[in-house]
Scaffold this motif. Sequence first.
Motif, mmCIF file in Angstrom:
data_model
loop_
_atom_site.group_PDB
_atom_site.id
_atom_site.type_symbol
_atom_site.label_atom_id
_atom_site.label_comp_id
_atom_site.label_asym_id
_atom_site.label_seq_id
_atom_site.Cartn_x
_atom_site.Cartn_y
_atom_site.Cartn_z
ATOM 1 N N PRO A 53 9.291 15.101 65.468
ATOM 2 C CA PRO A 53 8.748 15.605 66.738
ATOM 3 C C PRO A 53 7.749 14.636 67.379
ATOM 4 O O PRO A 53 7.435 14.755 68.546
ATOM 5 C CB PRO A 53 8.055 16.908 66.336
ATOM 6 C CG PRO A 53 8.731 17.334 65.080
ATOM 7 C CD PRO A 53 9.105 16.061 64.379
ATOM 8 N N ARG A 54 7.257 13.654 66.625
ATOM 9 C CA ARG A 54 6.304 12.668 67.135
ATOM 10 C C ARG A 54 6.993 11.436 67.715
ATOM 11 O O ARG A 54 6.337 10.448 68.032
ATOM 12 C CB ARG A 54 5.373 12.221 66.013
ATOM 13 C CG ARG A 54 4.545 13.329 65.427
ATOM 14 C CD ARG A 54 3.764 12.843 64.210
ATOM 15 N NE ARG A 54 3.111 13.923 63.531
ATOM 16 C CZ ARG A 54 1.835 14.251 63.692
ATOM 17 N NH1 ARG A 54 1.084 13.561 64.504
ATOM 18 N NH2 ARG A 54 1.318 15.267 63.026
ATOM 19 N N ALA A 55 8.308 11.451 67.840
ATOM 20 C CA ALA A 55 9.093 10.272 68.218
ATOM 21 C C ALA A 55 8.611 9.596 69.498
ATOM 22 O O ALA A 55 8.635 8.376 69.596
ATOM 23 C CB ALA A 55 10.565 10.640 68.351
ATOM 24 N N GLY A 56 8.161 10.330 70.470
ATOM 25 C CA GLY A 56 7.723 9.735 71.728
ATOM 26 C C GLY A 56 6.286 9.244 71.700
ATOM 27 O O GLY A 56 5.792 8.699 72.675
ATOM 28 N N LEU A 57 5.628 9.424 70.563
ATOM 29 C CA LEU A 57 4.220 9.042 70.425
ATOM 30 C C LEU A 57 4.119 7.729 69.647
ATOM 31 O O LEU A 57 5.100 7.262 69.071
ATOM 32 C CB LEU A 57 3.466 10.178 69.737
ATOM 33 C CG LEU A 57 3.500 11.498 70.527
ATOM 34 C CD1 LEU A 57 3.022 12.655 69.680
ATOM 35 C CD2 LEU A 57 2.685 11.373 71.797
ATOM 36 N N PRO A 58 2.939 7.117 69.599
ATOM 37 C CA PRO A 58 2.809 5.794 68.978
ATOM 38 C C PRO A 58 3.157 5.764 67.485
ATOM 39 O O PRO A 58 2.920 6.721 66.755
ATOM 40 C CB PRO A 58 1.328 5.448 69.163
ATOM 41 C CG PRO A 58 0.840 6.327 70.246
ATOM 42 C CD PRO A 58 1.682 7.573 70.193
ATOM 43 N N GLY A 88 0.587 10.303 66.998
ATOM 44 C CA GLY A 88 1.805 9.723 66.422
ATOM 45 C C GLY A 88 1.705 9.503 64.930
ATOM 46 O O GLY A 88 1.241 10.374 64.198
ATOM 47 N N THR A 89 2.126 8.314 64.492
ATOM 48 C CA THR A 89 2.204 7.997 63.072
ATOM 49 C C THR A 89 1.482 6.698 62.785
ATOM 50 O O THR A 89 1.641 5.716 63.507
ATOM 51 C CB THR A 89 3.675 7.857 62.630
ATOM 52 O OG1 THR A 89 4.353 9.093 62.907
ATOM 53 C CG2 THR A 89 3.793 7.542 61.155
ATOM 54 N N LEU A 90 0.694 6.690 61.711
ATOM 55 C CA LEU A 90 0.050 5.477 61.219
ATOM 56 C C LEU A 90 0.678 5.129 59.878
ATOM 57 O O LEU A 90 0.668 5.937 58.951
ATOM 58 C CB LEU A 90 -1.461 5.686 61.057
ATOM 59 C CG LEU A 90 -2.237 4.536 60.411
ATOM 60 C CD1 LEU A 90 -2.133 3.264 61.263
ATOM 61 C CD2 LEU A 90 -3.693 4.929 60.210
ATOM 62 N N LEU A 91 1.244 3.931 59.793
ATOM 63 C CA LEU A 91 1.842 3.439 58.555
ATOM 64 C C LEU A 91 0.905 2.427 57.926
ATOM 65 O O LEU A 91 0.558 1.420 58.558
ATOM 66 C CB LEU A 91 3.195 2.770 58.832
ATOM 67 C CG LEU A 91 3.802 1.982 57.671
ATOM 68 C CD1 LEU A 91 4.181 2.905 56.518
ATOM 69 C CD2 LEU A 91 5.009 1.186 58.144
ATOM 70 N N ILE A 92 0.478 2.694 56.700
ATOM 71 C CA ILE A 92 -0.278 1.711 55.924
ATOM 72 C C ILE A 92 0.716 1.089 54.954
ATOM 73 O O ILE A 92 1.176 1.743 54.018
ATOM 74 C CB ILE A 92 -1.458 2.342 55.170
ATOM 75 C CG1 ILE A 92 -2.413 3.023 56.146
ATOM 76 C CG2 ILE A 92 -2.187 1.273 54.352
ATOM 77 C CD1 ILE A 92 -3.571 3.741 55.480
ATOM 78 N N SER A 93 1.071 -0.166 55.214
ATOM 79 C CA SER A 93 2.077 -0.827 54.377
ATOM 80 C C SER A 93 1.409 -1.582 53.232
ATOM 81 O O SER A 93 0.243 -1.958 53.309
ATOM 82 C CB SER A 93 2.918 -1.784 55.225
ATOM 83 O OG SER A 93 2.101 -2.770 55.799
ATOM 84 N N ASP A 94 2.169 -1.785 52.170
ATOM 85 C CA ASP A 94 1.712 -2.518 50.981
ATOM 86 C C ASP A 94 0.417 -1.941 50.418
ATOM 87 O O ASP A 94 -0.506 -2.666 50.048
ATOM 88 C CB ASP A 94 1.536 -4.006 51.297
ATOM 89 C CG ASP A 94 2.793 -4.613 51.894
ATOM 90 O OD1 ASP A 94 3.886 -4.330 51.362
ATOM 91 O OD2 ASP A 94 2.690 -5.358 52.883
#
Length: 157
Positions: A53-58, A88-94
């Motif tokens: 549902p957050r697809a249109g957000l950052p 939206g979504t925050l991705l913390i990688s590694d």
Amino acid sequence: MRQTATSFPYMSIALPEVTDEHLARHSAARLLITASAPGVAEALAGRIHGASPRAGLPFVRMPAADLPGAPDMLRNTCGLALDAAAGGTLLISDVEQLAPLVQERLLDTLHELESARAPSAAVRLISATTVSLFDRLGSGKFCQRLFYQLNIIHLTV
């Protein structure tokens, strides 16, 4: 006439396949993705965000290596990332690359910053790794508190 459970007719109903990835797309819960190769978890995180549902957000990617160890700098960096990802979504990688002290500070900083946000600006947090964080708990290389905060839904690919 006595009837047994096997004597009743039954009907099989086809249900749509429900996978962990499907559940992750439709949940606001924190997600930990463990992948076998670099880049795989990030690609899956993007796909999950794009179908949610957050697809249109950052969708904001923040490599763990970019997180500073100093508390004030960490708070500013996380605050900017959360602002950029608002709603939206925050991705913390590694995430496995975080030093133990930074892990503790990150947990406290995220909790503090998220609790101060309006519900409409809530951010979905996804973490990505290429190693088993569970295995690192026993050796003290990964903070148990942070692991259990990140590992609400866990996908392994």
